[in-house]
Design a protein around this motif. Structure first.
Motif, mmCIF file in Angstrom:
data_model
loop_
_atom_site.group_PDB
_atom_site.id
_atom_site.type_symbol
_atom_site.label_atom_id
_atom_site.label_comp_id
_atom_site.label_asym_id
_atom_site.label_seq_id
_atom_site.Cartn_x
_atom_site.Cartn_y
_atom_site.Cartn_z
ATOM 1 N N ALA A 47 1.123 -1.266 0.282
ATOM 2 C CA ALA A 47 -0.169 -0.250 -0.018
ATOM 3 C C ALA A 47 1.008 1.396 -0.037
ATOM 4 O O ALA A 47 0.445 2.212 -0.742
ATOM 5 C CB ALA A 47 -0.496 0.294 1.467
ATOM 6 N N GLU A 48 1.213 1.283 1.428
ATOM 7 C CA GLU A 48 2.569 2.876 1.142
ATOM 8 C C GLU A 48 3.482 3.145 0.516
ATOM 9 O O GLU A 48 4.242 1.789 -0.364
ATOM 10 C CB GLU A 48 2.966 2.493 2.633
ATOM 11 N N ARG A 49 3.680 4.143 -0.155
ATOM 12 C CA ARG A 49 4.874 4.466 -1.522
ATOM 13 C C ARG A 49 4.007 3.440 -2.517
ATOM 14 O O ARG A 49 5.269 3.970 -3.281
ATOM 15 C CB ARG A 49 5.796 4.355 -0.978
ATOM 16 N N TYR A 50 3.686 3.168 -3.044
ATOM 17 C CA TYR A 50 3.524 2.231 -4.528
ATOM 18 C C TYR A 50 1.987 2.648 -4.585
ATOM 19 O O TYR A 50 1.034 2.777 -4.456
ATOM 20 C CB TYR A 50 3.230 0.166 -3.721
ATOM 21 N N ARG A 51 2.718 2.428 -6.138
ATOM 22 C CA ARG A 51 1.254 2.845 -6.847
ATOM 23 C C ARG A 51 1.152 1.958 -8.092
ATOM 24 O O ARG A 51 2.322 1.738 -8.879
ATOM 25 C CB ARG A 51 1.262 4.397 -7.608
ATOM 26 N N SER A 52 -0.464 1.187 -8.938
ATOM 27 C CA SER A 52 0.390 0.209 -10.104
ATOM 28 C C SER A 52 -0.496 1.243 -10.611
ATOM 29 O O SER A 52 -1.421 1.922 -10.452
ATOM 30 C CB SER A 52 -0.690 -0.672 -9.806
ATOM 31 N N ILE A 53 -0.158 1.001 -12.024
ATOM 32 C CA ILE A 53 -0.297 1.931 -13.778
ATOM 33 C C ILE A 53 -0.696 0.454 -14.409
ATOM 34 O O ILE A 53 0.962 0.244 -14.949
ATOM 35 C CB ILE A 53 0.333 2.862 -14.108
ATOM 36 N N PRO A 54 -1.878 0.035 -15.282
ATOM 37 C CA PRO A 54 -1.542 -0.771 -16.231
ATOM 38 C C PRO A 54 -1.432 -0.004 -16.940
ATOM 39 O O PRO A 54 -1.069 0.666 -17.875
ATOM 40 C CB PRO A 54 -3.165 -0.746 -16.100
ATOM 41 N N VAL A 55 -0.622 -1.467 -18.397
ATOM 42 C CA VAL A 55 0.047 -0.506 -19.409
ATOM 43 C C VAL A 55 0.726 -1.802 -20.497
ATOM 44 O O VAL A 55 0.177 -2.845 -19.803
ATOM 45 C CB VAL A 55 1.383 0.185 -18.983
ATOM 46 N N ASP A 56 -0.167 -1.472 -21.377
ATOM 47 C CA ASP A 56 0.855 -2.535 -22.500
ATOM 48 C C ASP A 56 1.783 -2.133 -23.421
ATOM 49 O O ASP A 56 1.561 -1.248 -24.010
ATOM 50 C CB ASP A 56 -0.174 -2.311 -23.443
#
Ligand SMILES: NC(=O)c1ccc[n+]([C@@H]2O[C@H](COP(=O)([O-])OP(=O)(O)OC[C@H]3O[C@@H](n4cnc5c(N)ncnc54)[C@H](O)[C@@H]3O)[C@@H](O)[C@H]2O)c1
Length: 256
Positions: A47-56
Motif C-alpha cells: 500500500a504505502e509508497r506504491y502505485r500500479s499503472i496498467p500499461v501494454d
C-alpha cells in the motif's frame, strides 16, 4: 526525499521482488504491467509508497498514457527498471512471423518505448538510472529465437543509451540473469517437474537464481556505490556464461 522508481513487469515475480526490495529500502515505486489481476494483488500487498499503472508496452499510446499518469503529481522519475519479458516459441521450426514480431515487441521495443518516455524528464532533472533486465539468451543459444534476438538487442540498446545519455548524468546498465525460478517457468515445470533440478548441473554453482538475487543487484546498480558503472552488462547466472564444466569435460576427457 525518496527516489521514484518505475518498474515495468511489476506484476511478475522478479518485478514483485524488485518492488518489495525498493519499497523496503524507502523508495517510492510505480508498478507498470498489463496483468490487471496481479496488479490488484500488488495494490493490496504494497500500500504505502506504491502505485500500479496498467500499461501494454507493445502499444506506444499506452506507454505515453502510463508515463503521463506517472508524472501527474509533477514529480520526476529517478529510476526506470525495464523488467517486462515473455517468450513465444522455443525453436525456429515453430516460430512464425507473428511469434518473432511479438518477441521483439515485448522484449525489445517495449523497453525502448519506456526508455524514450522517461528520457526527457531524466535529462530535465539532471540525471537518473535505467536498468534493463536482459538474459543469458542474449549472448548464447539457450532456446527461444525471437526472445534471444530481442534480449541481444536490449544489450546493444543498453550500451547505446549509456553512451548517449551518460553526459546528462543518466546511467544505463543491464542485468543478465540465467535461470530464475519464477512463474515464467510454470508451463515448463508442468510438463517436466524436474526441469529446474535438471538444469542445475550446467551451472558451476549448481543452483538457479531466486527473484530476490536479481533485486539486490538492481538495488546496487540504482544506488550511489555504483556511480561509475555505466553501459555494463552484468551476468547473474551462477557461472553459466563463464563456462559449462560438463561441456569442458567432454572436450578434455577429464571431469570438471
Ligand atoms: N525467469 C527467468 O528464468 C529469467 C531469466 C533471464 C531473464 N529473465 C527476465 O526477467 C524479466 C522478468 O521475468 P519473470 O521471470 O519475472 O517473468 P514473469 O512472467 O513473472 O514477469 C513478466 C511480467 O511482464 C508482464 N508483461 C508481459 N508482457 C507485457 C506487456 N506487453 N506489457 C506490460 N506488461 C507485460 C507480465 O504480465 C508479467 O507480469 C523478464 O524480462 C525476463 O525476460 C527471466
Amino acid at each position: 526525499m525518496a527516489d521514484r522508481v518505475v518498474i515495468t513487469g511489476a506484476a511478475g515475480d522478479i518485478g514483485r521482488a524488485l518492488t518489495e526490495l525498493f519499497l523496503a529500502r524507502g523508495q517510492s515505486v510505480i508498478g507498470w504491467d498489463f496483468d490487471a489481476r496481479r496488479l490488484a494483488d500488488n495494490d493490496a500487498r504494497f500500500a504505502e509508497r506504491y502505485r500500479s499503472i496498467p500499461v501494454d508496452v507493445t502499444d506506444p499510446a499506452s506507454v505515453d498514457r502510463a508515463f503521463a499518469q506517472t508524472m501527474a503529481g509533477g514529480e520526476s522519475v529517478q529510476v526506470l527498471i525495464n523488467c517486462v519479458g515473455a517468450v513465444t516459441q522455443p525453436r525456429l521450426a515453430e516460430t512464425r512471423e507473428v511469434d518473432w514480431g511479438r518477441d521483439i515487441e515485448v522484449n525489445l521495443s517495449g523497453a525502448f518505448r519506456c526508455l524514450q518516455a522517461v528520457r526527457p524528464a531524466m535529462i530535465a532533472a539532471g540525471g537518473g538510472t535505467v536498468i534493463n533486465i536482459t538474459s543469458v539468451n542474449g549472448v548464447a543459444m539457450y532456446g527461444y529465437p525471437g526472445y534471444s534476438a530481442a534480449k541481444a538487442g536490449l544489450i546493444q540498446l543498453t550500451k547505446f543509451a549509456a553512451t548517449e545519455l551518460g553526459p546528462f548524468g543518466i546511467r544505463v546498465n543491464a542485468i543478465m540473469p540465467g535461470t530464475v525460478r519464477t512463474k515464467a517457468w510454470d508451463e515448463r515445470l508442468a510438463a517436466d517437474p524436474a526441469i529446474l533440478d535438471n538444469v542445475k548441473k550446467y551451472y558451476s554453482l549448481r543452483d538457479v537464481c531466486a527473484p530476490a538475487d536479481i533485486a539486490e543487484l538492481a538495488w546496487f546498480l540504482a544506488c550511489g556505490p555504483s556511480r561509475m558503472i555505466n553501459g555494463a552488462i552484468i551476468p547473474i547466472d551462477g557461472g553459466l556464461t563463464a563456462g559449462i564444466g560438463l561441456v569442458a569435460g567432454e572436450f578434455c576427457g577429464v571431469e570438471f
